[in-house]
Design a protein around this motif. Sequence first.
Motif, mmCIF file in Angstrom:
data_model
loop_
_atom_site.group_PDB
_atom_site.id
_atom_site.type_symbol
_atom_site.label_atom_id
_atom_site.label_comp_id
_atom_site.label_asym_id
_atom_site.label_seq_id
_atom_site.Cartn_x
_atom_site.Cartn_y
_atom_site.Cartn_z
ATOM 1 N N GLN A 89 -2.390 3.615 -3.901
ATOM 2 C CA GLN A 89 -2.544 2.675 -4.737
ATOM 3 C C GLN A 89 -2.137 1.304 -3.634
ATOM 4 O OE1 GLN A 89 -0.964 2.042 -8.490
ATOM 5 N NE2 GLN A 89 -0.616 -0.086 -8.248
ATOM 6 N N SER A 90 -3.093 0.294 -3.644
ATOM 7 C CA SER A 90 -3.099 -0.686 -2.725
ATOM 8 C C SER A 90 -3.040 -1.917 -3.812
ATOM 9 C CB SER A 90 -4.135 -0.862 -1.651
ATOM 10 O OG SER A 90 -4.249 -0.124 -0.805
ATOM 11 N N THR A 91 -1.981 -2.801 -3.566
ATOM 12 C CA THR A 91 -2.038 -3.901 -4.650
ATOM 13 C C THR A 91 -1.637 -5.062 -3.803
ATOM 14 O OG1 THR A 91 -0.870 -2.276 -6.143
ATOM 15 C CG2 THR A 91 -0.667 -4.724 -6.801
ATOM 16 N N THR A 92 -2.465 -6.125 -4.311
ATOM 17 C CA THR A 92 -2.318 -7.578 -3.611
ATOM 18 C C THR A 92 -1.373 -8.469 -4.863
ATOM 19 O OG1 THR A 92 -4.571 -8.333 -4.058
ATOM 20 C CG2 THR A 92 -3.882 -7.704 -1.848
ATOM 21 N N PHE A 93 -0.671 -9.504 -4.609
ATOM 22 C CA PHE A 93 -0.093 -10.117 -5.358
ATOM 23 C C PHE A 93 -0.340 -11.514 -4.814
ATOM 24 C CE2 PHE A 93 2.419 -6.503 -5.038
ATOM 25 C CZ PHE A 93 2.517 -6.026 -6.180
ATOM 26 N N GLN A 94 -1.443 -12.228 -5.986
ATOM 27 C CA GLN A 94 -2.046 -13.614 -5.670
ATOM 28 C C GLN A 94 -1.408 -14.634 -6.520
ATOM 29 O OE1 GLN A 94 -6.365 -12.850 -5.824
ATOM 30 N NE2 GLN A 94 -5.894 -10.860 -5.141
ATOM 31 N N ARG A 95 -0.613 -14.600 -7.742
ATOM 32 C CA ARG A 95 -0.218 -15.953 -8.347
ATOM 33 C C ARG A 95 1.080 -15.220 -9.052
ATOM 34 N NH1 ARG A 95 -5.697 -15.947 -8.477
ATOM 35 N NH2 ARG A 95 -6.701 -17.763 -7.603
ATOM 36 N N PRO A 96 1.886 -16.245 -9.446
ATOM 37 C CA PRO A 96 3.046 -15.691 -10.244
ATOM 38 C C PRO A 96 2.711 -15.741 -11.729
ATOM 39 C CG PRO A 96 3.321 -18.149 -9.545
ATOM 40 C CD PRO A 96 2.208 -17.299 -8.670
ATOM 41 N N VAL A 97 3.446 -15.061 -12.643
ATOM 42 C CA VAL A 97 3.316 -14.931 -13.935
ATOM 43 C C VAL A 97 4.492 -15.361 -14.560
ATOM 44 C CG1 VAL A 97 2.419 -13.407 -16.074
ATOM 45 C CG2 VAL A 97 1.431 -13.224 -13.628
ATOM 46 N N ALA A 98 4.511 -16.251 -15.606
ATOM 47 C CA ALA A 98 5.725 -16.332 -16.428
ATOM 48 C C ALA A 98 5.212 -16.585 -17.825
ATOM 49 C CB ALA A 98 6.656 -17.553 -15.839
ATOM 50 N N SER B 131 0.782 -1.160 -0.070
ATOM 51 C CA SER B 131 0.200 -0.174 -0.083
ATOM 52 C C SER B 131 0.888 1.125 -0.173
ATOM 53 C CB SER B 131 -0.854 0.064 1.186
ATOM 54 O OG SER B 131 -1.793 -0.902 1.143
ATOM 55 N N THR B 132 0.548 2.261 -0.756
ATOM 56 C CA THR B 132 1.419 3.196 -1.052
ATOM 57 C C THR B 132 0.559 4.508 -1.088
ATOM 58 O OG1 THR B 132 2.930 1.945 -2.461
ATOM 59 C CG2 THR B 132 3.420 4.006 -2.524
ATOM 60 N N THR B 133 1.140 5.675 -0.446
ATOM 61 C CA THR B 133 0.445 6.940 -0.646
ATOM 62 C C THR B 133 1.335 7.835 -0.898
ATOM 63 O OG1 THR B 133 1.057 7.473 1.762
ATOM 64 C CG2 THR B 133 -1.156 6.909 1.269
ATOM 65 N N PHE B 134 0.877 8.818 -1.884
ATOM 66 C CA PHE B 134 1.782 9.951 -2.246
ATOM 67 C C PHE B 134 1.448 11.159 -1.944
ATOM 68 C CE2 PHE B 134 1.184 6.203 -5.187
ATOM 69 C CZ PHE B 134 2.630 5.822 -5.458
#
Lengths: 135, 135, 135, 135
Positions: D82-91, C83-86
């Motif tokens: 911005q809040s981001t979750t990472f759920q599965r790898p991509v290749a 989570s990032t705030t600018f």
Amino acid sequence: MTPEEGDAILRDYFAPWIQDLGLRVEEVGERHAVVRLPWSDALARQGGGLCGQAMMAAADTATVIAISSARGGFVPMTTVQQSTTFQRPVAGKDVLVHVRITKLGRTLAFSDVTLTPDGAADPAAHASTVYAILT
Amino acid sequence: MTPEEGDAILRDYFAPWIQDLGLRVEEVGERHAVVRLPWSDALARQGGGLCGQAMMAAADTATVIAISSARGGFVPMTTVQQSTTFQRPVAGKDVLVHVRITKLGRTLAFSDVTLTPDGAADPAAHASTVYAILT
Amino acid sequence: MTPEEGDAILRDYFAPWIQDLGLRVEEVGERHAVVRLPWSDALARQGGGLCGQAMMAAADTATVIAISSARGGFVPMTTVQQSTTFQRPVAGKDVLVHVRITKLGRTLAFSDVTLTPDGAADPAAHASTVYAILT
Amino acid sequence: MTPEEGDAILRDYFAPWIQDLGLRVEEVGERHAVVRLPWSDALARQGGGLCGQAMMAAADTATVIAISSARGGFVPMTTVQQSTTFQRPVAGKDVLVHVRITKLGRTLAFSDVTLTPDGAADPAAHASTVYAILT
């Protein structure tokens, strides 16, 4: 799992202060749940709007119901992270909390939660949560 | 602003359900506030741990106190975004909520919130919040 | 771990596109790291300000350095949430990325990241990250 | 707005380092956009997986396209959160970045972003963003 089993989880595992929200499970499925947050003046801040804290709490609680449903019953779990945006005020309406489990891993689960006033098209709030599953 | 004026804001502007948390303002300053979340069995989930929902609610509420203090008194505002991580369980202890305002703009304010059990060195939870100031 | 070992981790484990940021490890410790994001016109968006994407990427990358330092060397890990705030624009200045590890568990680590233009008192951005440690 | 006008925004307003991602606008609409992040070895970290930083950057960038489309053309704006979750790898796969604008206010816009490998059913990552619109 049935909605009644969802309601039993709400009664058995949550703090009395969370019980005070009066949440009711409307629907459960393999990867989702719908929980109703009934309107109450006790949740209204000065000015009459639903307090955001109740929406964050409902999103977190409803995710436990959805993960339990996805797992076929309650499993010990703990919230790791919750991000919530507040997009529109709510007044005098129940809020429907729609949870989709987007990943159910062995140790981590991810959900996407939309909170919409009953009868409205646009969301009041949105949350993303990460849970650690402890068994 | 004094802690007593902070307590008055808690009484006057927040929902009855938030009042039930029993929050008390310990300290206010130009860019910070410290608010106490007293331990209560009503906030404990099954197993005895403090529910995360209470920590999210306390972080949000304490930020309103800190922004009010930074502005010299309460101003209408609304939470835009809150991100919270849950790092360690809490049981049987008050939690001290330390808020630092890292940016106080004309329309947006940003805070950094650490929630630490009374007497502990390590945080139980951390939150970042964004507020829209409406005047 | 030394800053030089941190720089070696940057070279050995990160994508070429991340190498293009030119990050340099300034300081590493038991629970923290400081990484420099050098100003570059390649990172400036129209209008001349540092793009937020570079700050998100630097925060994520610097957390890997801090966790590696806390563990005494690189370990396989993956970002779970950021989570990032600018909060303030940056132009024409390096940015110092200060990472504190607030919890280093067996499987999850949490960090608090402040990004401040070199010589400035106030942050440009703030991030909170959650990592899964895979060994 | 057309996808070609979206591509022109990518060329005209973003940093050279973001141009290196090779993003292409696939679809734009009243409240949504779809942007393609093409696979490139330059975005792969050690081990061969797509780096999370590229997904965060693509989510942020695609939101600018979606807000521009909703407004009928580019308007000055800045990411707030911005809040981001990472759920599965991509290749080895392109990633499709689907953005929905869930609220387009006068000064703030909110989006919901899902990043899915081309041809896959399940998301690799999810982001929520808040933007300040400056005009």
